[in-house]
Design an enzyme around this catalytic site. Structure first.
Site, PDB file in Angstrom:
ATOM      1  N   LYS A  22       0.833  -1.200   0.000  1.00  0.00           N
ATOM      2  CA  LYS A  22       0.000   0.000   0.000  1.00  0.00           C
ATOM      3  C   LYS A  22       0.871   1.255   0.000  1.00  0.00           C
ATOM      4  CE  LYS A  22      -1.802   1.719   4.030  1.00  0.00           C
ATOM      5  NZ  LYS A  22      -1.551   3.162   4.184  1.00  0.00           N
ATOM      6  N   ASN A  23       1.865   1.269   0.885  1.00  0.00           N
ATOM      7  CA  ASN A  23       2.646   2.496   1.057  1.00  0.00           C
ATOM      8  C   ASN A  23       3.584   2.788  -0.112  1.00  0.00           C
ATOM      9  OD1 ASN A  23       1.334   2.926   3.419  1.00  0.00           O
ATOM     10  ND2 ASN A  23       3.100   2.567   4.764  1.00  0.00           N
ATOM     11  N   CYS A 130      -5.070   8.193   9.728  1.00  0.00           N
ATOM     12  CA  CYS A 130      -5.126   7.480  11.010  1.00  0.00           C
ATOM     13  C   CYS A 130      -4.928   8.456  12.168  1.00  0.00           C
ATOM     14  CB  CYS A 130      -4.005   6.447  11.084  1.00  0.00           C
ATOM     15  SG  CYS A 130      -4.361   4.910  10.250  1.00  0.00           S
ATOM     16  N   ARG A 135       0.020  14.901  13.200  1.00  0.00           N
ATOM     17  CA  ARG A 135       0.944  14.639  12.098  1.00  0.00           C
ATOM     18  C   ARG A 135       1.019  15.906  11.260  1.00  0.00           C
ATOM     19  NH1 ARG A 135      -0.929   8.840   9.820  1.00  0.00           N
ATOM     20  NH2 ARG A 135       1.202   8.563   9.137  1.00  0.00           N
ATOM     21  N   PRO A 136       1.958  16.763  11.581  1.00  0.00           N
ATOM     22  CA  PRO A 136       2.029  18.065  10.915  1.00  0.00           C
ATOM     23  C   PRO A 136       2.558  17.969   9.486  1.00  0.00           C
ATOM     24  CG  PRO A 136       3.821  17.833  12.480  1.00  0.00           C
ATOM     25  CD  PRO A 136       3.000  16.597  12.600  1.00  0.00           C
ATOM     26  N   ASP A 320       5.090   0.703  11.875  1.00  0.00           N
ATOM     27  CA  ASP A 320       3.879   0.053  11.377  1.00  0.00           C
ATOM     28  C   ASP A 320       3.778  -1.416  11.796  1.00  0.00           C
ATOM     29  OD1 ASP A 320       3.033   2.365  10.249  1.00  0.00           O
ATOM     30  OD2 ASP A 320       3.443   1.809   8.172  1.00  0.00           O
ATOM     31  N   ARG A 412      -8.542  -0.693   4.746  1.00  0.00           N
ATOM     32  CA  ARG A 412      -7.667   0.342   4.175  1.00  0.00           C
ATOM     33  C   ARG A 412      -6.316  -0.243   3.796  1.00  0.00           C
ATOM     34  NH1 ARG A 412      -6.262   4.658   7.937  1.00  0.00           N
ATOM     35  NH2 ARG A 412      -4.898   4.992   6.182  1.00  0.00           N
TER      36      ARG A 412
END
Ligand code: UD1
Length: 433
Positions: A22-23, A130, A135-136, A320, A412
């Site tokens: 996925k990533n 998520c 998460r900037p 992860d 997802r």
């Protein structure tokens, strides 16, 4: 809402095919925005995040077809495993990525890089995704500014402009970021002159994206090391690229076998993508053997040894896999310490694992897990993608019935999870509604 019902206690035995990552698929799909020609991606997993990104790209004008068939309604698929998809961004019809689309998935923010580089402007909503800590996007903004972009943050949108093309520059990431590395590599590919990215992410997905960009005509050196050099070109062309196997899916199923016992071939898995995690799984007592077909994972009844782990950027142990590893450690013979250094607030699985009988205490960014001899099934609720799958793993090893609610998180990121596990003897099913 769908639920997953598991009756635990069976060892896993058989073969699990590993899907495309996925990533890796997400940034490769986004790279299609860089060229008017067709980018063909092989081994794209069939996942909710992929379908969501197809919608986002469609909004910018990207056309796609799956295995020669066009289908705009269903993400272009029947129900097959990983597919080949062609993406064509002949014209970018909209340089805005709206809140309604971007808020559903953080990675969709990454369109900012290619849209800005190709069109000279991009307006992208601040992201969602998520719920694992704040998460900037400061690194994206700082990095694109270093390439000469003018950036304003206005009513929830990042508005970026580079009327006379982006300009190559040297930029040192103050913190390793996978997403910001992807974005700056894509943007710099179409910039004027040379860009040097220091302290870049070294993840295999960055290497896969670099291979894709190079196949499209980009001039990139050093991907996979912390210094990446990109010589900008005037235009990029189409290409055909294969998505790498999913190292997180691989590690997840390897940990499942380490927990339930059994003997499983993870077909198509590539050991070099997750050496740190495989070393740790070996230390817990499982046998890991790379074969021509993938990775074989085996554990007999000897019990699970406790191992301490700290998450780190690649090549370290991946964040992860932290939740899944904690699932495994709940039944270890002794105490382990699991430290999360990448994301704050990535311990939401702790209280759910406790519902199954796990003994875990939190001390800042470290979880201390006291192994128990057995877990007992219970209803649990997942709060993010990797946390959800840690509950599935624990449910497979627990006595009795576990139901995992909010399965959409699993959809997802895990292709056909129940089918892959039940094919290896697990009692697991999806309950609709
Ligand atoms: C990607 C992965 C995700 C994985 C993560 C770390 C995808 C689609 N997602 O996420 O599964 O958990 O890498 O391996 O590939 N940060 C900032 N400012 C920024 C950007 C990031 O402070 O502008 C921080 C984050 O909050 C985090 C750290 O940097 O603490 C690493 O995040 P990053 O590597 O960017 O994660 P993602 O690319 O979002």
């Amino acid at each position: 809402m769908d639920r997953i019902r598991i009756v635990g206690g069976n060892p896993l035995a058989g073969t699990i095919p590993v899907s495309g990552a996925k990533n890796a698929a997400l940034p490769l799909m986004i790279a299609s925005l860089l060229t008017p020609q067709t980018l063909t991606l092989e081994n794209v997993p069939h996942l909710a995040d992929v379908e969501q990104l197809i919608r986002i790209l469609g909004n910018h004008g990207v056309d796609y077809s799956v295995n020669g068939k066009r289908d705009h309604q269903n993400g272009g698929t029947t129900s097959g495993y990983s597919r080949t998809i062609n993406f064509t961004a002949e014209n970018i019809v909209d340089t805005t990525a709206p809140y309604e689309l971007v808020s559903k998935m953080r990675a969709s923010f990454w369109v900012i890089g290619p849209v800005l580089a190709r069109m000279g402007e991009a307006k992208v909503s601040l992201p969602g995704g998520c719920a694992i800590g704040t998460r900037p996007v400061d690194l994206f903004i700082e990095g694109l500014q270093a390439l000469g972009a003018d950036i304003d943050v206005d009513t929830g949108y990042v508005v970026a402009k580079a009327k006379n093309r982006l300009r190559g520059n040297r930029y040192t990431f103050p913190k390793v970021s996978v997403g910001a590395t992807h974005v700056l590599m894509m943007a710099a590919s179409l910039a004027r002159g040379e860009t040097v990215l220091e302290n870049a992410a070294r993840e295999p997905e960055v290497v896969n994206l670099a291979e894709c960009l190079i196949a499209m005509g980009a001039k990139i050196h050093g991907a996979g090391t912390s210094t990446i050099t990109i010589e900008g070109v005037d235009e990029l062309s189409g290409a055909k690229v294969r998505v790498i196997p999913d190292r997180i899916e691989t590690g997840t199923y390897a940990m499942a076998v380490a927990m339930t016992g059994g003997d499983v071939l993870l077909e198509g898995a590539q050991p070099d993508l997750l050496e740190a995690a495989l070393d740790v799984i070996r230390k817990t007592g499982a046998e890991i053997t790379p074969t021509n077909a993938g990775i074989r994972v085996k554990r007999n009844g000897a019990g699970i040894a406790p191992v301490d782990v700290t998450t780190e950027p690649f090549p370290g142990f991946p964040t992860d896999l932290q939740a899944q590893f904690m699932g495994l450690m709940t039944m270890a013979k002794g105490k382990s310490r699991i430290t999360e250094t990448i994301f704050e607030n990535r311990f939401m699985h702790v209280q759910e694992l406790a519902r199954l009988g796990a003994h875990i205490t939190l001390s800042g960014q470290t979880a201390i897990v006291e192994g128990v001899s057995k877990l007992k099934g219970a209803p649990v609720m997942a709060t993010d993608l990797r946390a959800s799958v840690s509950l599935v793993i624990a449910g497979l090893a627990a006595e009795g019935e576990t139901t995992v609610n909010r399965v959409y998180h699993l959809d997802r990121g895990f292709e056909r999870l129940e089918e892959k596990l039940s094919g290896c003897g697990a009692v697991i099913e999806r309950i609709s509604g």
